[in-house]
Design a protein around this motif. Structure first.
Motif, PDB file in Angstrom:
ATOM      1  N   LEU A  11      31.988  62.263  38.020  1.00 55.29           N
ATOM      2  CA  LEU A  11      30.885  61.399  38.431  1.00 55.29           C
ATOM      3  C   LEU A  11      30.047  61.004  37.221  1.00 55.29           C
ATOM      4  O   LEU A  11      30.079  61.674  36.183  1.00 55.29           O
ATOM      5  N   ASN A  12      29.266  59.915  37.366  1.00 57.38           N
ATOM      6  CA  ASN A  12      28.130  59.715  36.474  1.00 57.38           C
ATOM      7  C   ASN A  12      26.872  59.774  37.338  1.00 57.38           C
ATOM      8  O   ASN A  12      26.950  59.710  38.567  1.00 57.38           O
ATOM      9  N   THR A  13      25.726  59.916  36.747  1.00 59.52           N
ATOM     10  CA  THR A  13      24.502  60.153  37.509  1.00 59.52           C
ATOM     11  C   THR A  13      24.246  59.063  38.543  1.00 59.52           C
ATOM     12  O   THR A  13      23.807  59.344  39.667  1.00 59.52           O
ATOM     13  N   ASP A  14      24.537  57.810  38.205  1.00 60.51           N
ATOM     14  CA  ASP A  14      24.325  56.718  39.155  1.00 60.51           C
ATOM     15  C   ASP A  14      25.182  56.867  40.406  1.00 60.51           C
ATOM     16  O   ASP A  14      24.822  56.340  41.472  1.00 60.51           O
ATOM     17  N   ASP A  15      26.322  57.559  40.300  1.00 63.64           N
ATOM     18  CA  ASP A  15      27.203  57.717  41.464  1.00 63.64           C
ATOM     19  C   ASP A  15      26.535  58.497  42.593  1.00 63.64           C
ATOM     20  O   ASP A  15      26.926  58.347  43.759  1.00 63.64           O
ATOM     21  N   LEU A  16      25.565  59.314  42.273  1.00 58.60           N
ATOM     22  CA  LEU A  16      24.866  60.057  43.322  1.00 58.60           C
ATOM     23  C   LEU A  16      24.070  59.137  44.233  1.00 58.60           C
ATOM     24  O   LEU A  16      23.696  59.524  45.345  1.00 58.60           O
ATOM     25  N   PHE A  17      23.815  57.907  43.777  1.00 59.29           N
ATOM     26  CA  PHE A  17      23.050  56.925  44.554  1.00 59.29           C
ATOM     27  C   PHE A  17      23.931  55.756  45.002  1.00 59.29           C
ATOM     28  O   PHE A  17      23.418  54.734  45.445  1.00 59.29           O
ATOM     29  N   ALA A  18      25.248  55.896  44.899  1.00 59.81           N
ATOM     30  CA  ALA A  18      26.174  54.795  45.176  1.00 59.81           C
ATOM     31  C   ALA A  18      26.148  54.385  46.649  1.00 59.81           C
ATOM     32  O   ALA A  18      25.992  55.228  47.535  1.00 59.81           O
ATOM     33  N   PRO A  19      26.334  53.100  46.931  1.00 59.17           N
ATOM     34  CA  PRO A  19      26.324  52.614  48.317  1.00 59.17           C
ATOM     35  C   PRO A  19      27.653  52.884  49.010  1.00 59.17           C
ATOM     36  O   PRO A  19      28.632  53.276  48.369  1.00 59.17           O
ATOM     37  N   PRO A  20      27.717  52.655  50.319  1.00 62.85           N
ATOM     38  CA  PRO A  20      28.982  52.811  51.049  1.00 62.85           C
ATOM     39  C   PRO A  20      30.024  51.796  50.569  1.00 62.85           C
ATOM     40  O   PRO A  20      29.684  50.764  49.988  1.00 62.85           O
ATOM     41  N   PRO A  21      31.306  52.061  50.829  1.00 64.18           N
ATOM     42  CA  PRO A  21      32.361  51.124  50.416  1.00 64.18           C
ATOM     43  C   PRO A  21      32.233  49.773  51.102  1.00 64.18           C
ATOM     44  O   PRO A  21      31.812  49.668  52.251  1.00 64.18           O
ATOM     45  N   THR A  22      32.608  48.739  50.365  1.00 67.69           N
ATOM     46  CA  THR A  22      32.676  47.390  50.913  1.00 67.69           C
ATOM     47  C   THR A  22      33.754  46.630  50.161  1.00 67.69           C
ATOM     48  O   THR A  22      33.981  46.873  48.965  1.00 67.69           O
ATOM     49  N   ASP A  23      34.421  45.699  50.856  1.00 67.24           N
ATOM     50  CA  ASP A  23      35.411  44.853  50.179  1.00 67.24           C
ATOM     51  C   ASP A  23      34.789  43.537  49.735  1.00 67.24           C
ATOM     52  O   ASP A  23      35.492  42.633  49.270  1.00 67.24           O
ATOM     53  N   TRP A  24      33.469  43.407  49.868  1.00 69.18           N
ATOM     54  CA  TRP A  24      32.799  42.156  49.546  1.00 69.18           C
ATOM     55  C   TRP A  24      33.128  41.627  48.149  1.00 69.18           C
ATOM     56  O   TRP A  24      33.332  40.404  47.995  1.00 69.18           O
ATOM     57  N   PRO A  25      33.194  42.455  47.080  1.00 63.62           N
ATOM     58  CA  PRO A  25      33.409  41.869  45.751  1.00 63.62           C
ATOM     59  C   PRO A  25      34.747  41.165  45.577  1.00 63.62           C
ATOM     60  O   PRO A  25      34.868  40.277  44.727  1.00 63.62           O
ATOM     61  N   VAL A  26      35.773  41.549  46.348  1.00 66.09           N
ATOM     62  CA  VAL A  26      37.128  41.047  46.105  1.00 66.09           C
ATOM     63  C   VAL A  26      37.186  39.545  46.393  1.00 66.09           C
ATOM     64  O   VAL A  26      36.949  39.099  47.513  1.00 66.09           O
ATOM     65  N   GLY A  27      37.477  38.779  45.352  1.00 63.38           N
ATOM     66  CA  GLY A  27      37.562  37.331  45.489  1.00 63.38           C
ATOM     67  C   GLY A  27      36.230  36.615  45.442  1.00 63.38           C
ATOM     68  O   GLY A  27      36.198  35.375  45.431  1.00 63.38           O
ATOM     69  N   ARG A  28      35.124  37.355  45.406  1.00 59.35           N
ATOM     70  CA  ARG A  28      33.790  36.750  45.335  1.00 59.35           C
ATOM     71  C   ARG A  28      33.128  36.996  43.980  1.00 59.35           C
ATOM     72  O   ARG A  28      32.555  36.083  43.392  1.00 59.35           O
ATOM     73  N   ASP A  29      33.186  38.235  43.525  1.00 57.39           N
ATOM     74  CA  ASP A  29      32.642  38.593  42.221  1.00 57.39           C
ATOM     75  C   ASP A  29      33.698  38.280  41.151  1.00 57.39           C
ATOM     76  O   ASP A  29      34.873  38.627  41.302  1.00 57.39           O
ATOM     77  N   ARG A  30      33.272  37.615  40.076  1.00 59.85           N
ATOM     78  CA  ARG A  30      34.225  37.212  39.039  1.00 59.85           C
ATOM     79  C   ARG A  30      34.922  38.396  38.391  1.00 59.85           C
ATOM     80  O   ARG A  30      35.990  38.240  37.788  1.00 59.85           O
ATOM     81  N   GLN A  31      34.332  39.590  38.485  1.00 62.02           N
ATOM     82  CA  GLN A  31      34.951  40.778  37.906  1.00 62.02           C
ATOM     83  C   GLN A  31      36.014  41.393  38.818  1.00 62.02           C
ATOM     84  O   GLN A  31      36.704  42.328  38.406  1.00 62.02           O
ATOM     85  N   TYR A  32      36.153  40.864  40.037  1.00 63.93           N
ATOM     86  CA  TYR A  32      37.106  41.427  41.005  1.00 63.93           C
ATOM     87  C   TYR A  32      37.966  40.310  41.605  1.00 63.93           C
ATOM     88  O   TYR A  32      37.944  40.068  42.808  1.00 63.93           O
ATOM     89  N   PRO A  33      38.748  39.611  40.775  1.00 64.78           N
ATOM     90  CA  PRO A  33      39.524  38.478  41.298  1.00 64.78           C
ATOM     91  C   PRO A  33      40.650  38.937  42.222  1.00 64.78           C
ATOM     92  O   PRO A  33      41.231  40.008  42.045  1.00 64.78           O
ATOM     93  N   ARG A  34      40.941  38.087  43.187  1.00 67.80           N
ATOM     94  CA  ARG A  34      42.047  38.343  44.109  1.00 67.80           C
ATOM     95  C   ARG A  34      43.331  37.666  43.622  1.00 67.80           C
ATOM     96  O   ARG A  34      44.428  38.146  43.873  1.00 67.80           O
ATOM     97  N   HIS A  35      43.162  36.502  42.924  1.00 69.28           N
ATOM     98  CA  HIS A  35      44.308  35.732  42.452  1.00 69.28           C
ATOM     99  C   HIS A  35      44.130  35.407  40.974  1.00 69.28           C
ATOM    100  O   HIS A  35      43.001  35.359  40.464  1.00 69.28           O
ATOM    101  N   ARG A  36      45.219  35.139  40.309  1.00 71.15           N
ATOM    102  CA  ARG A  36      45.155  34.723  38.912  1.00 71.15           C
ATOM    103  C   ARG A  36      44.622  33.297  38.824  1.00 71.15           C
ATOM    104  O   ARG A  36      44.929  32.460  39.675  1.00 71.15           O
ATOM    105  N   PRO A  37      43.855  32.994  37.785  1.00 68.68           N
ATOM    106  CA  PRO A  37      43.355  31.623  37.614  1.00 68.68           C
ATOM    107  C   PRO A  37      44.504  30.702  37.232  1.00 68.68           C
ATOM    108  O   PRO A  37      45.516  31.142  36.678  1.00 68.68           O
TER     109      PRO A  37
END
Length: 321
Positions: free
Chosen positions: A154-180
């Motif tokens: 763990l790192n210290t921030d992980d103790l405050f981590a939120p519940p899992p979500t698939d929201w970033p996939v394909g929405r956040d540029r750091q989590y692409p679903r397809h190749r550009p």
């Protein structure tokens, strides 16, 4: 494709052709750096998201191999020998800035192999921004792969981590679903687009530390008694030296210690160890992630931690050395 003929044809097109040729050469240069082939992600009903299976990537000269189980490990896993499962976030995963051979999991394997003298594997079950609830989702789904030791880093921030979500996939540029479509497209996206703010998720109990501690206890019960469960905590860079962790972080750290002590789980807090070093800040590339020197220090500390606390589970290998 006959690139020489294509470039020759473009060059005969005058200024417009030269512009196209420049763009083509730029595209090829960016592809050589690895742009146009980012790590891809998939949504996961248990973990929220994970790396897409079966990827081989080279970016900025760094290799990344993702096997069929979304582990950052080479495809072939030895059937015999010791096995350690290392759960974590981007620190364990290593990101695109860490070559496959320099990940913490691979360096722990090398340290252990030098002591155990046996064929073995340290499995890298991690993804950027995973917290304990993501890791527990992965563990529920895939199990321990027959590991004798399971280490949660763990790192210290992980103790405050939120519940899992698939929201970033394909929405956040750091989590692409397809190749550009083009490396140029990706380069412009990285340069011009702004980070997409993730919607806030409310912890089920209203207390994120309580939810994550409950999850860690669930992992312990799942892993034991067939394997040794160990927990390590990597501090944030700002926690080093004085004044140290903030008050709310001190409280969360103590709650973690109390939980682990109640379950007889060995705990490695790297903060006191780092504070004995003359320049511990050199172990970081930013506020959270370790530098190459930091990876080496974390890997050695975890390998020593495993050997000290998992002798019963590794005794058959220790006795052969």
């Amino acid at each position: 494709m006959d690139w020489e003929r294509l470039i020759g044809a473009i060059a005969q097109g005058g200024p417009a052709g030269l512009l196209l040729m420049g763009l083509l050469l730029l595209e090829l240069g960016l592809r050589a750096l690895g742009l146009g082939n980012p790590p891809l992600y998939v949504a996961d009903p248990e973990a929220g998201y994970r790396l897409r299976p079966h990827q081989r990537i080279r970016r900025w000269g760094k290799r990344m191999v993702i096997n069929q189980h979304s582990l950052r490990n080479f495809s072939k896993m030895p059937q015999a020998g010791w096995r350690v499962l290392l759960l974590g976030d981007s620190i364990v995963h290593g990101g695109i800035w860490t070559d496959q051979a320099h990940t913490i999991s691979e360096q722990v394997r090398q340290f252990l192999a030098s002591r155990l003298g046996e064929t073995g594997m340290v499995l890298n079950a991690a993804a950027p921004s995973w917290g304990p609830q993501n890791q527990w989702g992965y563990l529920r789904q895939f199990g321990t792969f027959g590991a004798q030791v399971v280490v949660l880093l763990l790192n210290t921030d992980d103790l405050f981590a939120p519940p899992p979500t698939d929201w970033p996939v394909g929405r956040d540029r750091q989590y692409p679903r397809h190749r550009p479509p083009l490396a140029l497209w990706e380069a412009l996206s990285l340069l011009l687009s702004r980070p997409t703010p993730r919607p806030a998720t409310r912890p089920p109990s209203g207390d994120p530390v309580a939810d994550n501690l409950l999850t860690i206890e669930q992992m312990r019960q799942f892993v034991q008694p067939q394997a040794q469960f160990l927990v390590a905590l990597s501090p944030l860079r700002r926690e080093l030296k004085q004044p140290g962790p903030r008050d709310y972080e001190q409280v969360a750290r103590q709650r973690l210690r109390t939980l682990l002590a109640a379950g007889n789980v060995p705990f490695l807090d790297l903060l006191p160890r780092w504070n004995t070093l003359r320049n511990p800040e050199a172990l970081y590339r930013d506020g959270i992630h370790p530098s190459p020197a930091g990876n080496v220090q974390i890997s050695q500390a975890i390998a020593e931690f495993i050997l000290h606390h998992a002798q019963r589970h590794l005794s058959q290998y220790l006795s052969r050395h």
